[in-house]
Every structure is written in C-alpha cells, then in structure tokens.
Scaffold this motif. Structure first.
Motif, PDB file in Angstrom:
ATOM      1  N   LEU A 184       0.840  -1.201   0.000  1.00 38.81           N
ATOM      2  CA  LEU A 184       0.000   0.000   0.000  1.00 38.81           C
ATOM      3  C   LEU A 184       0.874   1.249   0.000  1.00 38.81           C
ATOM      4  O   LEU A 184       0.631   2.182  -0.756  1.00 38.81           O
ATOM      5  N   ILE A 185       1.892   1.262   0.842  1.00 40.05           N
ATOM      6  CA  ILE A 185       2.783   2.423   0.936  1.00 40.05           C
ATOM      7  C   ILE A 185       3.438   2.694  -0.423  1.00 40.05           C
ATOM      8  O   ILE A 185       3.505   3.844  -0.867  1.00 40.05           O
ATOM      9  N   LEU A 186       3.902   1.650  -1.086  1.00 36.76           N
ATOM     10  CA  LEU A 186       4.535   1.833  -2.398  1.00 36.76           C
ATOM     11  C   LEU A 186       3.543   2.363  -3.431  1.00 36.76           C
ATOM     12  O   LEU A 186       3.861   3.259  -4.208  1.00 36.76           O
ATOM     13  N   ARG A 187       2.351   1.821  -3.411  1.00 35.73           N
ATOM     14  CA  ARG A 187       1.366   2.197  -4.431  1.00 35.73           C
ATOM     15  C   ARG A 187       0.680   3.531  -4.150  1.00 35.73           C
ATOM     16  O   ARG A 187       0.297   4.231  -5.087  1.00 35.73           O
ATOM     17  N   ILE A 188       0.540   3.903  -2.889  1.00 36.81           N
ATOM     18  CA  ILE A 188      -0.178   5.138  -2.555  1.00 36.81           C
ATOM     19  C   ILE A 188       0.592   6.357  -3.066  1.00 36.81           C
ATOM     20  O   ILE A 188       0.004   7.377  -3.405  1.00 36.81           O
ATOM     21  N   HIS A 189       1.897   6.229  -3.162  1.00 40.31           N
ATOM     22  CA  HIS A 189       2.719   7.344  -3.650  1.00 40.31           C
ATOM     23  C   HIS A 189       2.598   7.524  -5.158  1.00 40.31           C
ATOM     24  O   HIS A 189       3.020   8.542  -5.695  1.00 40.31           O
ATOM     25  N   ARG A 190       2.026   6.545  -5.847  1.00 42.46           N
ATOM     26  CA  ARG A 190       1.828   6.635  -7.296  1.00 42.46           C
ATOM     27  C   ARG A 190       0.347   6.763  -7.650  1.00 42.46           C
ATOM     28  O   ARG A 190      -0.020   6.620  -8.808  1.00 42.46           O
ATOM     29  N   ALA A 191      -0.491   7.012  -6.673  1.00 37.91           N
ATOM     30  CA  ALA A 191      -1.947   7.004  -6.882  1.00 37.91           C
ATOM     31  C   ALA A 191      -2.510   8.331  -7.366  1.00 37.91           C
ATOM     32  O   ALA A 191      -3.722   8.476  -7.461  1.00 37.91           O
ATOM     33  N   GLY A 192      -1.668   9.277  -7.672  1.00 40.94           N
ATOM     34  CA  GLY A 192      -2.151  10.559  -8.172  1.00 40.94           C
ATOM     35  C   GLY A 192      -1.691  11.702  -7.296  1.00 40.94           C
ATOM     36  O   GLY A 192      -1.325  11.500  -6.131  1.00 40.94           O
ATOM     37  N   PRO A 193      -1.702  12.899  -7.843  1.00 37.67           N
ATOM     38  CA  PRO A 193      -1.222  14.070  -7.106  1.00 37.67           C
ATOM     39  C   PRO A 193      -1.986  14.299  -5.807  1.00 37.67           C
ATOM     40  O   PRO A 193      -3.208  14.237  -5.784  1.00 37.67           O
ATOM     41  N   GLY A 194      -1.254  14.549  -4.759  1.00 40.55           N
ATOM     42  CA  GLY A 194      -1.860  14.870  -3.466  1.00 40.55           C
ATOM     43  C   GLY A 194      -2.304  13.685  -2.635  1.00 40.55           C
ATOM     44  O   GLY A 194      -2.666  13.851  -1.471  1.00 40.55           O
ATOM     45  N   THR A 195      -2.283  12.496  -3.194  1.00 41.31           N
ATOM     46  CA  THR A 195      -2.810  11.328  -2.488  1.00 41.31           C
ATOM     47  C   THR A 195      -1.925  10.928  -1.312  1.00 41.31           C
ATOM     48  O   THR A 195      -2.426  10.710  -0.205  1.00 41.31           O
ATOM     49  N   ALA A 196      -0.630  10.817  -1.521  1.00 45.64           N
ATOM     50  CA  ALA A 196       0.281  10.349  -0.461  1.00 45.64           C
ATOM     51  C   ALA A 196       0.242  11.270   0.749  1.00 45.64           C
ATOM     52  O   ALA A 196       0.157  10.800   1.884  1.00 45.64           O
ATOM     53  N   GLY A 197       0.277  12.564   0.529  1.00 46.78           N
ATOM     54  CA  GLY A 197       0.241  13.512   1.644  1.00 46.78           C
ATOM     55  C   GLY A 197      -1.025  13.380   2.470  1.00 46.78           C
ATOM     56  O   GLY A 197      -0.991  13.408   3.707  1.00 46.78           O
TER      57      GLY A 197
END
Length: 193
Positions: free
Chosen positions: A111-124
């Motif tokens: 999840l951590i790896l993929r959440i950073h590639r899920a679109g602008p603003g998502t990881a934050g």
C-alpha cells in the motif's frame, strides 16, 4: 449529495446515473411518456457509472451529466476522501486492537509503495490521515488502512469515469448522440357505433 456524503463521513460511495431497467415501473412510465431510448441504444455492460440515462431527461442532459461529474470529482478528490477516512477513524469504537497476521505487514508495505503513485496529493493526504488516526484512535488504524487501500482503485476509476462523462458532455455540446426516444404505440380507441 456531496454534503450528505461529507456530513456522514462515508468514504466509499457508489454514485451512478439512473438507468431504467427492463420490466420496472420506471421503464413502463418512461415508455408511456415516450422518453425511453430504444433497447439497441442501451448498454448491456452493467456499468452503473456511465451507462445510465437511457431515457430523455426532463432537465437538460448536459446539466445532469455535469452534476454527476461534479459529485464524482468532489467526493474522490484525495483531500475529501482521506478527510472522510480520517473522520471515520475517529468515530470507530474498537474495544481491542486488531491482531496482526502474517500478510498484514506485506500488504501495508505494498500500500505504501502504491499510494505514492496514486495521483497528485494522495500520499500527503494518506499520511496526514494515518498520523491523525494513530494519535486519536490507534485501535482503528487497521480499518483506516483497509479503507485507504480502496482508494487505489476508486481514485483512478473516478478519474476514468469523469473522463468518460466529459466525452459524453462534449458529444451533447456538439449535438452528437441525440437518440430519439421510442414512442409507445397508440392504444386503440373503440368508438361506439
């Protein structure tokens, strides 16, 4: 609709366009009013997000589609989605913490790896929500993580549906895809002799 979703902090929302299903009262009414599109113009995909409106709407079709687009864009924006997950995390009443199983850590790492590639603003937004939950209701952390993982599908899917709705709006603006509704056959009127 947006206010209801936000007020109730429902993270996962199934929002779709109305589709008149065969053999229902709605279909019979639309047919009687001459507003139902022919069956060959109706989709059989079962996609409730883009297959709706198989009838002539009373409001301008463009307005209905634009309202739908506005709802999707608002509720699946990362700030809105993870804001609802954060509020859900604070509301959950867990008496005991979730017991970790072998695959949980591996799933969390993915999840951590993929959440950073899920679109602008998502990881934050994800990290802000997760820290808030850990501070205010640590027993709910596994549940907000599971709900966050759903965004990996819902975020991109909502953007895909919005793009499809944008194409539909462009077709309406250009006068394309204007399907004439089918008319109910006139009933025979018996006139006394």
């Amino acid at each position: 609709m947006i206010a209801c979703i936000e007020d109730t902090a429902i993270p996962v929302c199934m929002v779709g366009l109305l589709y008149a299903l065969p053999t229902t009262q709605l279909t019979r009414r639309l047919l009687a009013e001459g507003r139902l599109f022919p069956a060959d113009d109706q989709t059989q995909s079962g996609d409730q997000c883009t297959a709706g409106l198989n009838f002539e709407t009373k409001r301008p079709r463009r307005d209905v589609l634009n309202d739908y687009r506005t709802v999707l864009k608002a509720i699946y924006d990362p700030v809105a989605y993870f804001g609802r997950v954060r509020r859900l995390g604070r509301m959950l009443k867990r008496e005991r913490a979730h017991r970790m199983i072998k695959g949980d850590l591996r799933s969390f790492a993915r999840l951590i790896l993929r959440i950073h590639r899920a679109g602008p603003g998502t990881a934050g937004q994800f990290w802000r929500m997760l820290i808030d939950c850990a501070l205010h209701n640590h027993k709910a952390v596994p549940y907000v993580i599971m709900t966050s993982a759903l965004y990996l599908h819902l975020g991109p899917f909502s953007r895909q549906v919005i793009a499809e709705i944008d194409r539909e709006i462009a077709n309406v603006d250009q006068g394309h895809k204007q399907v004439m509704p089918i008319m109910q056959p006139a009933k025979e009127v018996l006139v006394p002799a």
